[in-house]
Design an enzyme around this catalytic site. Structure first.
Site, PDB file in Angstrom:
ATOM      1  CB  ILE A  25       2.434  -6.489  24.452  1.00  0.00           C
ATOM      2  CG1 ILE A  25       1.366  -6.025  25.446  1.00  0.00           C
ATOM      3  CG2 ILE A  25       1.933  -7.692  23.643  1.00  0.00           C
ATOM      4  CD1 ILE A  25       0.133  -5.436  24.810  1.00  0.00           C
ATOM      5  CG  ASN A 105      -2.401   3.525  17.211  1.00  0.00           C
ATOM      6  OD1 ASN A 105      -1.444   2.825  17.522  1.00  0.00           O
ATOM      7  ND2 ASN A 105      -3.094   4.219  18.105  1.00  0.00           N
ATOM      8  CB  THR A 130      -7.087  -1.996  22.399  1.00  0.00           C
ATOM      9  OG1 THR A 130      -7.722  -1.762  23.669  1.00  0.00           O
ATOM     10  CG2 THR A 130      -7.542  -0.901  21.448  1.00  0.00           C
ATOM     11  CE1 TYR A 155      -3.650   3.287  21.994  1.00  0.00           C
ATOM     12  CE2 TYR A 155      -5.661   2.521  23.055  1.00  0.00           C
ATOM     13  CZ  TYR A 155      -4.373   2.282  22.607  1.00  0.00           C
ATOM     14  OH  TYR A 155      -3.808   1.040  22.761  1.00  0.00           O
ATOM     15  CE  LYS A 159      -4.111  -0.539  19.065  1.00  0.00           C
ATOM     16  NZ  LYS A 159      -2.768  -1.120  18.712  1.00  0.00           N
TER      17      LYS A 159
END
Length: 330
Positions: A25, A105, A130, A155, A159
């Site tokens: 990204i 994160n 996300t 994860y 995040k």
């Protein structure tokens, strides 16, 4: 810290620092910002040829103290920071431990907020989160920004913690910032850890061997956004006056994994008769459905996706093949 290019003082126009700018990204964000006339500073552990056109600062973002970050941003004349780092790219995909995931994160985001709070007022932070922060939702749900997040994996929990750090700091007036929650991403230069990146590798192997392409797919529906559209959303966020908000960024529809694979194979010109897509339960981020409500991004950021999934997947394969022919196997 090292710099690829030395200057006699900071640039006249505040620069945009892209943390994780060498990643999937990040590289597209850097290119999109440069096309809009921004002075781009790439911040990552190591330089990469695909961002050689931009200024570069080498930092290990997993350990750099907040004070060092603040001094670097001030010395480089940075007015806006885009945080495009992601622990999934620095660990074993999405299967790392909560402690491993938290380093980038969560911990980095806290150090970044502390660093930016020491900069002149008006410094801006655009944090890339996300859509999976919302966790599992019933099939058919259109996921809007007021949906309560219920992440179910290491994860997604980390995040979400990073996103909340940015939003809380913005509400306290410590930073001028917002969060973009991206759907699954497709398009050129995919991360090898992503499902699209794995598809490129599997198809290459099938083409080289002359055998069938065997893919395990889940019974899930996912929203996909092209990485170039995601980068355009970041550019819109950089130039927006909006602060303290979350924006969902996606294609606005859910596609089955079976359809995704078939679109990719057909776009690459590989015979569908040589595709073996097997239904199997494989690891996921928790939840079998994502579909973003993207109306708020349209209203406040004036952004909407422009690249359809079929074109995104075709461009992904064609770019990979062009690079293979030019540079040889990775």
């Amino acid at each position: 810290m090292t710099r690829r290019e030395l200057r006699a003082g900071p640039p006249a126009r505040p620069a945009v620092a892209v943390l994780g700018g060498t990643g999937w990204i990040g590289r597209h964000v850097c290119a999109a910002l440069a096309r809009r006339g921004h002075d781009v500073l790439v911040v990552a552990r190591r330089p990469a040829p695909h961002v050689a056109a931009h200024r570069f600062a080498a930092l290990d973002l997993r350990t750099t103290p907040a004070g060092h970050l603040a001094r670097m941003l001030r010395a480089e004349g940075v007015g806006t920071v885009v945080n495009a780092t992601d622990a999934a790219n620095a660990t074993d995909g999405w299967s790392g431990s909560e402690e491993e995931m938290a380093v980038l994160n969560v911990d980095l985001v806290r150090r970044l907020v502390a660093a930016m709070s020491a900069l002149p007022r008006g410094s801006r932070l655009v944090h890339v989160g996300t859509l999976h922060e919302y966790g599992d939702v019933p099939r058919g749900t259109v996921m809007h920004e007021e949906l309560p997040p219920r992440p179910a994996s290491a994860y997604t929990r980390t995040k979400l913690a990073g996103s909340r750090t940015v939003l809380e700091a913005a509400r306290r007036g410590e930073v001028d910032g917002l969060v973009l929650r991206l759907a699954n991403v497709s398009g050129p230069h995919p991360s090898p850890a992503s499902f699209p990146g794995k598809l490129v590798g599997m198809l290459r192997e099938a083409v080289a061997s002359g055998r069938r392409m065997t893919v395990s797919v889940t019974d899930s529906g996912r929203d996909f956004v092209d990485v170039r559209d995601a980068a355009a959303a970041v550019v819109a966020a950089v130039g927006s006056p909006v602060t303290g908000k979350v924006f969902n960024i996606g294609g606005g529809r859910a596609v089955s994994m079976d359809e995704l694979v078939r679109l990719f194979v057909a776009g690459a010109g590989f015979p569908l008769s040589r595709l073996d897509a097997r239904r199997q339960e494989v690891g996921s981020l928790g939840g079998s459905w994502t579909r973003a409500d993207i109306r708020l991004a349209g209203e406040l950021l004036h952004w909407q996706p422009r690249i359809g999934l079929a074109r995104s997947l075709r461009d992904m394969w064609e770019t990979a093949e062009t690079e293979r022919r030019t540079t040889g196997p990775a």
